[in-house]
Design a protein around this motif. Structure first.
Motif, short mmCIF file in Angstrom:
data_model
loop_
_atom_site.label_atom_id
_atom_site.label_comp_id
_atom_site.label_asym_id
_atom_site.label_seq_id
_atom_site.Cartn_x
_atom_site.Cartn_y
_atom_site.Cartn_z
N PHE A 144 0.83 -1.21 0.00
CA PHE A 144 0.00 0.00 0.00
C PHE A 144 0.86 1.26 0.00
CE2 PHE A 144 -1.98 -3.42 2.43
CZ PHE A 144 -3.05 -3.69 1.60
N CYS A 145 0.35 2.29 -0.66
CA CYS A 145 1.02 3.59 -0.63
C CYS A 145 -0.01 4.64 -0.21
CB CYS A 145 1.58 3.91 -2.02
SG CYS A 145 2.46 5.49 -2.07
N LEU A 146 0.38 5.50 0.71
CA LEU A 146 -0.50 6.57 1.19
C LEU A 146 0.03 7.90 0.68
CD1 LEU A 146 -0.63 5.26 4.88
CD2 LEU A 146 -2.39 4.94 3.11
N VAL A 147 -0.82 8.66 0.02
CA VAL A 147 -0.41 9.96 -0.52
C VAL A 147 -1.43 11.05 -0.16
CG1 VAL A 147 0.80 8.91 -2.50
CG2 VAL A 147 -1.59 9.64 -2.76
N GLY A 148 -0.97 12.29 -0.21
CA GLY A 148 -1.86 13.44 -0.02
C GLY A 148 -1.79 14.32 -1.27
N LYS A 178 -6.55 -6.05 1.72
CA LYS A 178 -6.00 -7.34 1.33
C LYS A 178 -6.32 -7.57 -0.13
CE LYS A 178 -8.61 -9.05 4.79
NZ LYS A 178 -9.13 -10.00 5.76
N GLY A 179 -5.53 -8.44 -0.74
CA GLY A 179 -5.75 -8.72 -2.16
C GLY A 179 -5.04 -7.72 -3.04
N ASP A 180 -5.73 -6.65 -3.41
CA ASP A 180 -5.16 -5.68 -4.35
C ASP A 180 -4.12 -4.78 -3.69
OD1 ASP A 180 -7.10 -6.66 -6.04
OD2 ASP A 180 -8.51 -5.01 -5.61
N ARG A 181 -3.11 -4.37 -4.47
CA ARG A 181 -2.26 -3.26 -4.03
C ARG A 181 -3.05 -1.98 -4.23
NH1 ARG A 181 2.86 -2.53 -6.93
NH2 ARG A 181 3.78 -1.75 -5.02
N MET A 182 -2.80 -0.98 -3.38
CA MET A 182 -3.60 0.24 -3.45
C MET A 182 -2.75 1.47 -3.21
SD MET A 182 -6.95 -0.72 -1.19
CE MET A 182 -7.38 -2.45 -1.09
N ILE A 183 -3.16 2.57 -3.84
CA ILE A 183 -2.68 3.91 -3.49
C ILE A 183 -3.89 4.63 -2.90
CG2 ILE A 183 -1.73 6.09 -4.32
CD1 ILE A 183 -0.50 4.53 -6.69
N ILE A 184 -3.74 5.08 -1.65
CA ILE A 184 -4.88 5.67 -0.93
C ILE A 184 -4.56 7.10 -0.54
CG2 ILE A 184 -6.36 5.47 1.12
CD1 ILE A 184 -5.48 2.47 1.23
N ASN A 185 -5.49 8.00 -0.80
CA ASN A 185 -5.37 9.39 -0.36
C ASN A 185 -6.47 9.66 0.68
OD1 ASN A 185 -5.55 12.24 -0.13
ND2 ASN A 185 -4.61 12.50 -2.15
N PRO A 186 -6.10 10.02 1.92
CA PRO A 186 -7.12 10.24 2.96
C PRO A 186 -7.81 11.60 2.88
CG PRO A 186 -4.97 10.73 3.84
CD PRO A 186 -4.74 10.28 2.41
N GLY A 187 -7.52 12.39 1.84
CA GLY A 187 -8.07 13.74 1.76
C GLY A 187 -7.29 14.69 2.65
N SER A 188 -7.77 15.91 2.75
CA SER A 188 -7.03 16.95 3.47
C SER A 188 -7.74 17.34 4.77
CB SER A 188 -6.92 18.19 2.57
OG SER A 188 -6.50 19.31 3.31
N VAL A 189 -6.94 17.45 5.83
CA VAL A 189 -7.49 17.96 7.10
C VAL A 189 -7.89 19.43 6.95
CG1 VAL A 189 -6.90 18.54 9.50
CG2 VAL A 189 -6.15 16.35 8.53
N GLY A 190 -6.99 20.24 6.37
CA GLY A 190 -7.15 21.68 6.50
C GLY A 190 -7.63 22.44 5.28
N GLN A 191 -7.74 21.76 4.11
CA GLN A 191 -8.24 22.48 2.94
C GLN A 191 -8.81 21.46 1.93
OE1 GLN A 191 -6.19 23.97 -0.59
NE2 GLN A 191 -6.03 25.94 0.46
N PRO A 192 -9.95 20.83 2.28
CA PRO A 192 -10.53 19.82 1.38
C PRO A 192 -10.92 20.43 0.03
CG PRO A 192 -11.51 19.72 3.56
CD PRO A 192 -10.70 20.97 3.53
N ARG A 193 -10.77 19.63 -1.03
CA ARG A 193 -11.07 20.14 -2.37
C ARG A 193 -12.00 19.23 -3.16
NH1 ARG A 193 -4.90 21.53 -4.14
NH2 ARG A 193 -4.48 23.11 -2.57
N ASP A 194 -12.77 18.40 -2.47
CA ASP A 194 -13.66 17.49 -3.21
C ASP A 194 -15.11 17.96 -3.13
OD1 ASP A 194 -13.97 16.97 -0.49
OD2 ASP A 194 -14.29 14.81 -0.77
N GLY A 195 -15.31 19.22 -2.74
CA GLY A 195 -16.67 19.76 -2.67
C GLY A 195 -17.31 19.58 -1.30
N ASP A 196 -16.67 18.83 -0.43
CA ASP A 196 -17.14 18.64 0.95
C ASP A 196 -16.17 19.41 1.85
OD1 ASP A 196 -17.73 17.80 3.52
OD2 ASP A 196 -17.96 15.68 2.97
N PRO A 197 -16.63 20.52 2.46
CA PRO A 197 -15.69 21.35 3.23
C PRO A 197 -15.26 20.76 4.56
CG PRO A 197 -17.90 22.29 3.33
CD PRO A 197 -17.98 21.10 2.39
N ARG A 198 -15.84 19.64 4.96
CA ARG A 198 -15.44 19.05 6.25
C ARG A 198 -14.01 18.49 6.19
NH1 ARG A 198 -20.01 14.72 7.25
NH2 ARG A 198 -19.61 14.45 5.02
N ALA A 199 -13.31 18.54 7.32
CA ALA A 199 -11.97 17.97 7.41
C ALA A 199 -12.02 16.48 7.10
CB ALA A 199 -11.40 18.19 8.81
#
Ligand code: ZN
Length: 244
Positions: A144-148, A178-199
């Motif tokens: 797994f890889c975690l990115v922001g 489990k199973g697949d390899r994944m790249i996961i982005n947990p979103g942003s604490v302080g400046q979300p940009r997916d249209g949901d302003p919550r942290a």
């Protein structure tokens, strides 16, 4: 073990504090994994670094962290980001700068690689398309890889070492690690940009092999007021309310 995955705090202390409370309410964490850009954009860079440093954590560095300590040129930032970066540099203590200098570009914890942008180009690359994600699976060896960096909660999966899917994560999204390899982005604490302003942040449970994404309401107007008092650029203030 439980790991809280936090990214792109961006000096937003109100958002970070709300996330810390939410983590505590959900049973706490053994270690914080921070994906960089703790400073930049927001009104409280020193305070956010202090909150983070008090906790058992590891952190990689982000483009704004390096911008604030002159490790990358501000010419590479958009004008508002460069203004905020210059302001941020003036707010950091020598200890803050030393801490930011000490954060590595990537690091590995168990079966997880941590990077700010991407494993291929940790400081600047955005993993925001299936094509870029597909290319990046060759650049880390853990499962797994975690990115922001993009501030958008996303998961890319590599199935059978070839097919790559790409999908957004929303509040309470659940992934079985489990199973697949994944790249996961947990979103942003302080400046979300997916249209949901919550942290936004994630929790990894290595016993259950799960990743959960959580969204947290915080006092956006408080951060906006602090930014206005510090004369930070208008668009950076406005966008927090829109989650853009
Ligand atoms: Zn960022």
């Amino acid at each position: 073990m439980r790991y809280a995955v936090i990214a792109d705090i961006h000096a937003n202390l109100a958002a970070f504090s709300a996330v810390l409370t939410d983590i505590d309410n959900r049973g706490g964490t053994d270690e914080f994994w921070c994906l960089g850009d703790t400073v930049g954009y927001g009104p409280d860079p020193h305070e956010c670094l202090e909150e983070l440093r008090q906790r058992n954590h590891v952190s990689v560095t982000g483009n704004h962290d390096w911008g604030a300590i002159d490790r990358v040129s501000l010419a590479d930032f958009n004008p508002d980001a460069a203004i905020a970066c210059r302001w941020t540099a003036g707010r950091l203590t020598a200890e803050d700068r030393g801490y930011l200098e000490s954060c590595p570009v990537t690091l590995t914890r168990g079966d997880f690689t941590l990077a700010h942008g991407s494993p291929r180009e940790p400081i600047w690359e955005y993993v925001v398309s299936a094509r870029v994600a597909a290319e990046n699976f060759a650049y880390f060896s853990s499962s797994f890889c975690l990115v922001g960096h993009s501030h958008i909660p996303l998961v890319s999966r590599e199935t059978d070492g070839e097919e790559v899917s790409f999908s957004p994560l929303t509040d309470n999204s659940h992934l079985a690690l489990k199973g697949d390899r994944m790249i996961i982005n947990p979103g942003s604490v302080g400046q979300p940009r997916d249209g949901d302003p919550r942290a936004s942040y994630g929790v990894i449970n290595t016993d259950d092999e799960t990743f959960e994404l959580y969204r947290v309401t915080y006092d956006i107007s408080l951060t906006q007021k602090r930014m206005a008092e510090r004369h930070l650029p208008e668009w950076l203030i406005t966008r927090l309310g829109m989650g853009r």
